[in-house]
Write a protein that holds these residues in place. Structure first.
Motif, PDB file in Angstrom:
ATOM      1  N   LEU A   1       0.828  -1.208   0.000  1.00 34.74           N
ATOM      2  CA  LEU A   1       0.000   0.000   0.000  1.00 34.74           C
ATOM      3  C   LEU A   1       0.856   1.249   0.000  1.00 34.74           C
ATOM      4  CD1 LEU A   1      -2.808   1.223   0.066  1.00 34.74           C
ATOM      5  CD2 LEU A   1      -2.775   1.036   2.554  1.00 34.74           C
ATOM      6  N   ASN A   2       1.928   1.258   0.784  1.00 38.10           N
ATOM      7  CA  ASN A   2       2.810   2.422   0.807  1.00 38.10           C
ATOM      8  C   ASN A   2       3.532   2.604  -0.522  1.00 38.10           C
ATOM      9  OD1 ASN A   2       3.127   3.763   3.691  1.00 38.10           O
ATOM     10  ND2 ASN A   2       2.743   1.587   3.996  1.00 38.10           N
ATOM     11  N   GLY A   3       3.958   1.499  -1.117  1.00 42.14           N
ATOM     12  CA  GLY A   3       4.589   1.599  -2.423  1.00 42.14           C
ATOM     13  C   GLY A   3       3.621   2.130  -3.467  1.00 42.14           C
ATOM     14  N   ALA A   4       2.358   1.674  -3.406  1.00 44.70           N
ATOM     15  CA  ALA A   4       1.345   2.147  -4.350  1.00 44.70           C
ATOM     16  C   ALA A   4       1.029   3.623  -4.136  1.00 44.70           C
ATOM     17  CB  ALA A   4       0.079   1.314  -4.215  1.00 44.70           C
ATOM     18  N   ALA A   5       1.072   4.074  -2.882  1.00 51.28           N
ATOM     19  CA  ALA A   5       0.812   5.491  -2.608  1.00 51.28           C
ATOM     20  C   ALA A   5       1.856   6.382  -3.257  1.00 51.28           C
ATOM     21  CB  ALA A   5       0.774   5.728  -1.098  1.00 51.28           C
ATOM     22  N   LEU A   6       3.090   5.896  -3.350  1.00 47.97           N
ATOM     23  CA  LEU A   6       4.151   6.662  -4.008  1.00 47.97           C
ATOM     24  C   LEU A   6       4.100   6.506  -5.523  1.00 47.97           C
ATOM     25  CD1 LEU A   6       7.073   5.820  -1.549  1.00 47.97           C
ATOM     26  CD2 LEU A   6       5.857   7.992  -1.734  1.00 47.97           C
ATOM     27  N   GLU A   7       3.750   5.322  -5.985  1.00 49.48           N
ATOM     28  CA  GLU A   7       3.688   5.065  -7.425  1.00 49.48           C
ATOM     29  C   GLU A   7       2.472   5.747  -8.067  1.00 49.48           C
ATOM     30  OE1 GLU A   7       5.204   3.370 -10.961  1.00 49.48           O
ATOM     31  OE2 GLU A   7       6.081   3.298  -8.939  1.00 49.48           O
ATOM     32  N   PHE A   8       1.363   5.786  -7.314  1.00 48.01           N
ATOM     33  CA  PHE A   8       0.119   6.372  -7.831  1.00 48.01           C
ATOM     34  C   PHE A   8      -0.393   7.412  -6.833  1.00 48.01           C
ATOM     35  CE2 PHE A   8       0.158   1.722  -8.744  1.00 48.01           C
ATOM     36  CZ  PHE A   8       0.513   1.795 -10.094  1.00 48.01           C
ATOM     37  N   PRO A   9       0.240   8.570  -6.751  1.00 45.63           N
ATOM     38  CA  PRO A   9      -0.091   9.567  -5.708  1.00 45.63           C
ATOM     39  C   PRO A   9      -1.572   9.956  -5.723  1.00 45.63           C
ATOM     40  CG  PRO A   9       1.903  10.184  -6.896  1.00 45.63           C
ATOM     41  CD  PRO A   9       1.303   9.039  -7.653  1.00 45.63           C
ATOM     42  N   GLY A  10      -2.160   9.938  -4.529  1.00 49.37           N
ATOM     43  CA  GLY A  10      -3.541  10.356  -4.371  1.00 49.37           C
ATOM     44  C   GLY A  10      -4.581   9.379  -4.868  1.00 49.37           C
ATOM     45  N   ARG A  11      -4.158   8.164  -5.243  1.00 47.75           N
ATOM     46  CA  ARG A  11      -5.112   7.224  -5.854  1.00 47.75           C
ATOM     47  C   ARG A  11      -5.171   5.873  -5.138  1.00 47.75           C
ATOM     48  NH1 ARG A  11      -6.837   8.932 -10.935  1.00 47.75           N
ATOM     49  NH2 ARG A  11      -5.645  10.622 -11.899  1.00 47.75           N
ATOM     50  N   ALA A  12      -4.384   5.657  -4.086  1.00 46.31           N
ATOM     51  CA  ALA A  12      -4.288   4.337  -3.458  1.00 46.31           C
ATOM     52  C   ALA A  12      -4.998   4.307  -2.109  1.00 46.31           C
ATOM     53  CB  ALA A  12      -2.824   3.939  -3.280  1.00 46.31           C
TER      54      ALA A  12
END
Length: 304
Positions: free
Chosen positions: A139-150
């Motif tokens: 989830l943290n990796g996705a928050a950085l990869e897809f800002p504002g969308r995870a």
């Protein structure tokens, strides 16, 4: 006077006597991962050789899942799992202090375009994951990869201290942590924004959950069917989230397209194509890297 749940010193919603533990864990999180892995070896030794934490559950799960393996192979896989699990424990703690740059280096998304293509259509994406690899880093990796969308669905903890700690770890880079009972409300509120909601769908579904039963790792296995129902109701795209540890502290995440809400809507009554496709993908990953799965939970406690 401070009462339980409203400490006067910190303003956080747990009892004041947890405050020293908060600062201790935060201090440990600032240590380099190389140092934390030394602690992980000690945790591994305690779990595997001293406490033998849920050893019977682990070995029973492995024997039933891989009947072709010899007792020696089951023993080796079980010990390898405990070492992996100990490393995941300190990696989760590290989330309190890890920098965005280091997180990006350690969590690599191999095909993010499968996600962003759906975002371009302002479509909701259900990301179906499991307790493989380091499930808390995804989830943290996705928050950085897809800002504002995870966002990720979670089950709130009864202990206010650990609930506060885990929410901080899960949302530190901007992801939303969605309580399980608020899942539908969250999806409805963001249905036209192009977001992804992560669900760990490998837990044991009980009779009250209207489970889907299928053969999985040589066993009759129940799965939650919420992914099928939500995808149909809200016309969601669905991705399987595969994660594997490439070396200690480094993971790769690969998305796989699963049947979406439109395909599931046209499926025969009583079938769950999304859940079935998820089960097959997860089974393949677990056979490839069995030591990276969380074998300590009683995945097969329910019977058909």
């Amino acid at each position: 006077m401070a009462t339980k749940g409203t400490p006067a010193t910190s303003g956080r919603p747990y009892a004041w006597y947890f405050e020293p533990l908060w600062w201790l864990l935060l201090g440990l999180a600032h240590l380099p991962l190389a140092v934390l892995y030394v602690f992980a070896e000690a945790i591994y030794f305690l779990l595997a050789y001293v406490v033998r934490y849920r050893w019977r559950v682990v070995t029973e799960n492995l024997r039933n899942s891989f009947p072709e393996k010899s007792p020696a192979e089951i023993e080796r896989t079980g010990k390898a799992f405990y070492r992996h699990f100990a490393q995941v424990v300190v990696e989760i703690l590290k989330l309190a202090a890890i920098s965005p740059e280091e997180m990006r280096q350690r969590m690599r998304f191999t095909n993010p375009e499968l996600m962003t293509n759906h975002f371009a259509e302002n479509r909701l994406v259900l990301s179906l994951g499991s307790h493989m690899g380091n499930w808390e880093w995804i989830l943290n990796g996705a928050a950085l990869e897809f800002p504002g969308r995870a966002a990720g669905v979670y089950k709130p903890l009864n202990n206010l201290f650990f609930e506060t700690l885990m929410r901080r770890l899960r949302t530190r880079f901007g992801a939303d942590a969605v309580p399980m009972l608020a899942t539908l409300r969250y999806l409805v509120a963001h249905r036209a924004e192009g977001r992804t909601l992560s669900l760990l769908t490998d837990q044991a579904a009980g009779p009250e959950d209207r489970p889907y039963w299928t053969q999985f790792l040589n066993q009759d296995t129940s799965f939650y069917t919420s992914a099928d129902r939500l995808a149909v109701q809200l016309d969601c795209a669905v991705l399987y989230v595969g994660i594997r540890r490439v070396r200690r502290g480094y993971y790769e995440v690969t998305f796989t397209e699963l049947p979406d809400g439109r395909a599931a809507k046209g499926a025969p009554v009583g079938t769950f194509p999304i859940t079935e496709a998820f089960a097959r993908q997860l089974e393949t990953d677990m056979r490839a890297s069995p030591e990276q799965y969380l074998w300590t939970h009683r995945r097969w406690k329910h019977k058909r």
